[in-house]
Every structure is written in structure tokens, then in C-alpha cells.
Design an enzyme around this catalytic site. Structure first.
Site, mmCIF file in Angstrom:
data_model
loop_
_atom_site.group_PDB
_atom_site.id
_atom_site.type_symbol
_atom_site.label_atom_id
_atom_site.label_comp_id
_atom_site.label_asym_id
_atom_site.label_seq_id
_atom_site.Cartn_x
_atom_site.Cartn_y
_atom_site.Cartn_z
ATOM 1 N N GLY A 211 0.794 -1.219 0.000
ATOM 2 C CA GLY A 211 0.000 0.000 0.000
ATOM 3 C C GLY A 211 0.824 1.265 0.000
ATOM 4 O O GLY A 211 2.062 1.242 -0.058
ATOM 5 N N HIS B 105 -2.427 8.040 17.786
ATOM 6 C CA HIS B 105 -3.712 8.677 18.048
ATOM 7 C C HIS B 105 -3.911 9.771 17.025
ATOM 8 O O HIS B 105 -3.007 10.090 16.255
ATOM 9 C CB HIS B 105 -3.775 9.211 19.479
#
Length: 365
Positions: free
Chosen positions: A95, A229
């Protein structure tokens, strides 16, 4: 390119990754050949000065290799003397993040075996990366039937698998697709390499890390799960910046907002052609390098990471962690916060709690 510098009786090779021939020649004229030769045979007090044109991670790799430079700094690969054998597996290696990440990990001298896995196109990526003249051996695996081979014996598994975010897409929009991918991959990890460290890149990370933790918990596997995060749940602590940053209120608010929206900024700049892939691959490679150093016993390896935690009332949180032979060996506290940061901390908790609960619920379905 490979540069050979000839000394009286030795030939040293320095592997360069980011330099054009012209810019390197210009640099040699400025630093003088004898300085480079002195580094190769007997490093100066601060060897990094010689390597100011090489990115930080690779500069540290070369400096770390300098102890054995008297025999051979780098013949046809990075020096691997006294370095343990370490297998790194990248799941999603074909990817947008996986390919540059595979390149960067191939350049890391701490990696002896690089296993590349994806649902398609992995053999080509492995063949391409395999031509890079460094220590690690590369193998490409494609499809569900080969996932076990890709994972067996891995010390570190990095997961950039899944679909990228597109303009107008939130990280929650990615959840329905990527959550299932992460769940299946983590189930295989628990079975085939239960002692590996896991680096999670697949979004939405605030939910995929709890998914991974729940899968390992059900498999009764004790695996340190390491992630990141995103979005409003990011809280940069500028009050702890080094050197100290004295920022006005408006500047602080603007910088905090831009830090939180860094990924969205890249998605919009690419105008639907992709998301943040190269910068994510670089960040992933730096963090993987820190994990490998910890596994190899390098002391005081501290990085910020989103992990299972008790420093707040939330079961997962991002803070500084100390990495070692057992993965995350210590979760460090947040340290002193400014009033602005305390407000931000309270403001992020509801959204982060919701993301965690969403991941835990999905994993237990």
C-alpha cells in the site's frame, strides 16, 4: 548511490540514500575528503557532524556502526556485527504507506529478515526492495494462505493495512472497513507470532489499538500493543517543549489545531489522490527502530505512544513510554500541564472514550 573513498590500504563504502551526485560532490568539497576518511577509520568526537546531510535515523545507524569501522565501515551493506537476528513483518506492504515503510525498514541494520505481506502485489514490492544492498533478506507473501508464513518467527509486526482516508472522510468512516482487517490480522498474529511487538498504523488508531488488545486478551496472549492517536484526541504539550517555547495564546491555539489536523491537511492537499503515506511511513520506521533497539537491550529508549494505560481513567491513552526487551516496560506519567493543556485533556476524553468503546465492542462481537 554508493561512494567509495580510497585510503592508503583500505577502501571504505558509505551507502547514501538521499543525495544526488552533484550535491554530494559539493558536500565533499566543503567537508574535505580527509574528514570523511577520518570518520571511517577513527570517528571524531561527534561523528554526526560528518553526516549532517543524511536523515536522522540513518545518521544514527551509521554512527552506531562506527565502532567496527576499522575493519569495514560498510562493504556492501550496513554493518551487522554483534546485532541479534530480528525478523520484521509488514502487513499491508503493497500500500501507500507499506511500500515506503518496507524501503525504510530494508535500510535499518537492526533488521535481518523482512517479511512483506498484502492481499496483492507483494511479490513485486519484495523483488524491488530486495535489490537494495543491505543486511536483511526479503520475502514477499500474498493472500490469506501465506499469512502464516509471513508471520512465523516475527519479532516485530507493523500494520499499515487497510484503506486510506479520502477527502470528506472521517476516521470513523474508515472503521467499518479497517476494523475487520485489523481483527483478522491480529487473530493470525496471536496464533503465529504471539511474542511479537505490534506497531499499529491502520486508522482509526484510537479504535484499532483496543481491537488488537481485545483479540490478544481473548487468545490469552500477553503482547504489548503499540499505536498512535489522531484528531482532537491529540494534545501536544508545548509547555514541555525543548527548548522552551514561550507562545502567545493565539499562536498556541493555532499550533495545537494544526498539529491535530496534520493528517487532514495532507489529505486535502493531495485532492483525493491519497492520504499521508510518506510521512506516516517515516514515522512508522522511526518507531519500529526504537522498538528494535529496546528488544536489543539499548537502555532508556523513550517514545510517545498510544497504549493500554492507567495514567488516566481511560483504558488506553497516549503518553511517553519506556521500551525494552518486553516491549512497553513502563508507561510514564504526563508530567506538569499548563492550564490550556489541562482543559484540552478534559475536552478530549469523551471522544477518545467513545472510540475505545467502539473498538472493544467490535472485537467482542
Amino acid at each position: 548511490m554508493t561512494l567509495a573513498v580510497r585510503g592508503r590500504r583500505r577502501r571504505y563504502q558509505l551507502f547514501l540514500t538521499t543525495l544526488s551526485r552533484q550535491s554530494f560532490i559539493h558536500h565533499i568539497k566543503r567537508t574535505k575528503k580527509k574528514h570523511l576518511l577520518r570518520f571511517a577509520s577513527s570517528p571524531p568526537p561527534d561523528s554526526s557532524e560528518t553526516l549532517d546531510f543524511i536523515p536522522k535515523m540513518f545518521r544514527s545507524m551509521l554512527v552506531r556502526s562506527s565502532a567496527s569501522a576499522k575493519q569495514s565501515l560498510l562493504r556492501r551493506s550496513f554493518s551487522s556485527e554483534s546485532v541479534p537476528e530480528r525478523k520484521v513483518a509488514i502487513l499491508g506492504a503493497a500500500g501507500g504507506i507499506g511500500q515506503p515503510l518496507a524501503l525504510l525498514m530494508k535500510l535499518n541494520p537492526l533488521v535481518s529478515s523482512l517479511s512483506l505481506y498484502d492481499i496483492a502485489n507483494t511479490p513485486g514490492v519484495a523483488a524491488d526492495v530486495g535489490h537494495i544492498n543491505t543486511r536483511s533478506e526479503v520475502a514477499g507473501y500474498m493472500g490469506d494462505d501465506n499469512l502464516a508464513k509471513a508471520l512465523e518467527g516475527a519479532d516485530l509486526v507493523i500494520i499499515p493495512a487497510g484503506v486510506p482516508r479520502k477527502p470528506g472522510m472521517t476516521r470513523d468512516d474508515l472503521f467499518n472497513i479497517n476494523a475487520g482487517i485489523v481483527k483478522n490480522l491480529c487473530t493470525a498474529i496471536a496464533k503465529y507470532c504471539p511474542h511479537a511487538l505490534i506497531n499499529m498504523i491502520s486508522n482509526p488508531v484510537n479504535s484499532t489499538v483496543p481491537i488488537a488488545a481485545e483479540i490478544f486478551k481473548k487468545a490469552e496472549v500477553n503482547v504489548p500493543v503499540i499505536g498512535g492517536h489522531a484528531g482532537v484526541t491529540i494534545l501536544p504539550l508545548f509547555s514541555q517543549a525543548t527548548p522552551q517555547a514561550n507562545l502567545s495564546g493565539d499562536v498556541l491555539t493555532a499550533l495545537t489545531k494544526r498539529t491535530q489536523d496534520g493528517g487532514t491537511e495532507v489529505v486535502e492537499a493531495k485532492a483525493g489522490k491519497g492520504s499521508a503515506t510518506l510521512s506516516m511511513a517515516y514515522a512508522g520506521a522511526l518507531f519500529a527502530d526504537a522498538c528494535l533497539k529496546g528488544l536489543n537491550g539499548v537502555p532508556d529508549v523513550v517514545e510517545c505512544s498510544y497504549v493500554q494505560s492507567t495514567i488516566t481513567e481511560l483504558p488506553f491513552f497516549a503518553s511517553k513510554v519506556r521500551l525494552g526487551k518486553n516491549g512497553v516496560e513502563e508507561v510514564l506519567d504526563l508530567g506538569p500541564l499548563s492550564d490550556f493543556e489541562k482543559e484540552g485533556l478534559e475536552a478530549l476524553k469523551p471522544e477518545l472514550k467513545s472510540s475505545i468503546e467502539k473498538g472493544v465492542k467490535f472485537a467482542n462481537q
